[in-house]
Design a protein around this motif. Structure first.
Motif, PDB file in Angstrom:
ATOM      1  N   ALA A   3       0.847  -1.193   0.000  1.00 37.19           N
ATOM      2  CA  ALA A   3       0.000   0.000   0.000  1.00 37.19           C
ATOM      3  C   ALA A   3       0.885   1.246   0.000  1.00 37.19           C
ATOM      4  O   ALA A   3       1.755   1.401   0.862  1.00 37.19           O
ATOM      5  N   HIS A  56      -5.402   1.787  -4.274  1.00 37.25           N
ATOM      6  CA  HIS A  56      -4.725   0.648  -3.641  1.00 37.25           C
ATOM      7  C   HIS A  56      -5.094  -0.633  -4.364  1.00 37.25           C
ATOM      8  O   HIS A  56      -6.067  -0.703  -5.124  1.00 37.25           O
ATOM      9  N   LEU A  99      -2.960   5.099   3.427  1.00 36.92           N
ATOM     10  CA  LEU A  99      -3.321   5.394   2.037  1.00 36.92           C
ATOM     11  C   LEU A  99      -3.833   6.820   1.874  1.00 36.92           C
ATOM     12  O   LEU A  99      -3.595   7.451   0.834  1.00 36.92           O
TER      13      LEU A  99
END
Length: 523
Positions: A454, A501, A496
């Protein structure tokens, strides 16, 4: 010069000092049919122009031969040059220009509104609400029948909200124009006689009255009409000229395309929902002695389909415990979801005849190779069985997947190097295996690379990484498995910060003697 002045939208008359016409352009003969060069303008032949010349006036404004003419005199050397305009024609052209601009504005508005939504019902409502009052005093839209019934939408008056309902096909059959339009056999607008539309019952538009008209027209769709639009114009409404008819046809085309697009989207959305319901992870079981927690979040661009998966089933043999798996197939979206479904179904089938994790991977590898899809998967599967003293004995087999993490009661995190080759990539692939014993409240965490890869953080591109995952997992000591899975998900979401993602899957299994629990989250 003569040809150029003939292009002017005014009559040009040149008179000498004695008032005799020396030259005039072509439009002069239209406004003053009896006037020619060499003649002296007189009130009979030239009407208001002759009167102005006789009176030596500088301008005039009068009606002549059905036109409202205005003239203005200019002096050039010894000649008087009269410029005469038809105000009636100018007003008519201005009105035509305003009408054309209004039509263009309506079609532009219709295009924006019809394209603003892919919801079929909202699009249908927009069709009838746009048609009234721009095209008619009332409008009814009848959609193609399905299962013996047809949906209808109606706007009964300017400013009224659209109504809707369901109409039996038997009612439509009493209106031949509707039947022909819905079948695509009559693409042109067809008039209806007063009272014919009464067979539609509650869907019928208001009666246009004596002198009014009702037009039925098919809305072109993808291979078949997307519906039929009925336009009702009362007796006091102006008739449709050629330009208005062109606007109606243009609107019908745009409405048909918008309805077809919305219907296609609805069909695809329904298909996707059905497929997704079969691909979503099943609810986690409640098994005595084992706490479970899981999180699944497909990539945003994958339309709800993902290549990551997990599944947990109660152990089939006696003794308690669970069989579990977590994997990541190559690719994203629908293609990855198809392979995910294949792998999950294969694992369920193999569990009926084989309980050894390593052997299960051998057979699954052969099945994927024989499918010849060119795709492969990384996978960790295993069994968790209740041991003595409230422990949980976990047997793992791996095929190229990330090492599971074990969280001990003191907060220590250990990586379990299962190893192994990717499943479905090569014939005769070798897979790894490992075993772990979990004491009470200790857990093992399985996860996909959507966690460690991520990208986010302070600069938006840094990977979350295995070290950061282990550190955050250590802070979860003493928490139940469901809370641990959700805690990891929250940490990833913070990392994030809204960035794109990959698919994300997390599965936590925890030794919990004498109790059971399961928390799964599908995002």
């Amino acid at each position: 010069m003569d040809a150029l002045l003939d292009l002017v939208d005014q009559a040009v008359v040149v008179c000498d000092a004695s008032g005799v016409v020396r030259w005039c352009n072509g439009l002069t003969g239209v406004y003053f049919p009896g006037l020619r060069p060499g003649m002296a303008p007189n009130p009979v032949a030239a009407g208001p122009l002759g009167q102005a010349v006789v009176a030596s006036a500088a301008r005039f404004d009068a009606d002549f031969l059905g036109r409202r003419l205005t003239g203005r005199r200019n002096t050039v050397e010894d000649c008087a040059v009269w410029l005469v305009s038809d105000e009636t024609g100018a007003r008519r052209r201005e009105a035509e220009l305003r009408a054309e601009r209004s039509r263009a504005a309506f079609l532009s508005k219709a295009g924006r509104r019809l394209g603003a939504s892919l919801h079929h019902g909202r699009t249908a409502r927009s069709v009838v609400e746009l048609a009234v009052p721009a095209l008619a005093d009332a409008a009814v839209l009848v959609l193609p029948p399905r299962r013996g019934h047809a949906d209808w939408y109606r706007c009964a008056a300017p400013g009224a909200a659209a109504e809707s309902g369901v109409l039996p096909v038997s009612s439509i059959e009493h209106v031949p124009q509707l039947v022909q339009a819905l079948s695509g056999l009559w693409p042109r607008p067809a008039p209806c006689r007063p009272g014919e539309l009464g067979a539609l019952g509650g869907a019928a538009p208001p009666d246009p009255g004596t002198g009014g008209e009702s037009l039925v027209m098919a809305l072109p769709g993808s291979g078949a009409p997307a519906g039929v639009l009925v336009l009702v114009r009362s007796a006091g409404s102006e008739g449709l000229d050629t330009a208005d008819t062109a606007v109606v046809r243009d609107f019908a085309f745009r409405a048909g395309m918008a309805l077809s697009t919305a219907a296609l989207y609805a069909q695809q959305a329904h298909t996707a929902a059905v497929l997704q319901s079969g691909l979503d992870p099943a609810p986690l079981p409640e098994v005595p002695g084992v706490r479970l927690g899981a999180v699944y979040r497909p990539a945003p661009e994958a339309l709800g389909f993902g290549g990551d998966f997990y599944q947990v089933e109660p152990a089939r043999e006696g003794g308690g415990g669970v069989d579990f798996a977590l994997g990541d197939v190559c690719g994203k979206g629908v293609e990855a979801a198809v392979l995910t479904g294949h792998v999950r179904q294969s694992l369920r089938t193999l569990a009926l005849v084989e309980s050894r994790p390593l052997r299960v991977l051998d057979v699954l590898n052969q099945a994927l190779l024989e499918a010849d899809s060119g795709r492969f998967a990384s996978l960790v599967i295993g069994t968790a069985r209740l041991g003595s003293g409230g422990t949980l004995d976990v047997a793992l087999a791996g095929g190229g997947h990330l090492p599971p993490l074990v969280l001990r009661r003191g907060g220590t995190v250990e990586a379990v190097d299962v190893g192994g080759m990717l499943v479905g990539a090569l014939p005769g692939a070798e897979f790894g295996q490992a075993g772990v014993r979990l004491a009470r409240d200790e857990l093992i965490l399985l996860y996909s690379d959507g966690i460690t890869e991520a990208r986010g953080g302070p600069n938006g591109v840094e990977e979350y990484g295995a070290e950061r995952l282990a550190h955050d997992l250590a802070g979860c000591a003493g928490m139940p498995a469901g809370a641990v899975a959700e805690r990891i998900e929250l940490r990833i979401a913070d990392w994030l910060a809204g960035h794109a993602h990959d698919d994300i899957a997390v599965l936590a299994l925890q030794a919990s003697p004498g109790s059971s629990g399961a928390v799964g989250a599908l995002r």
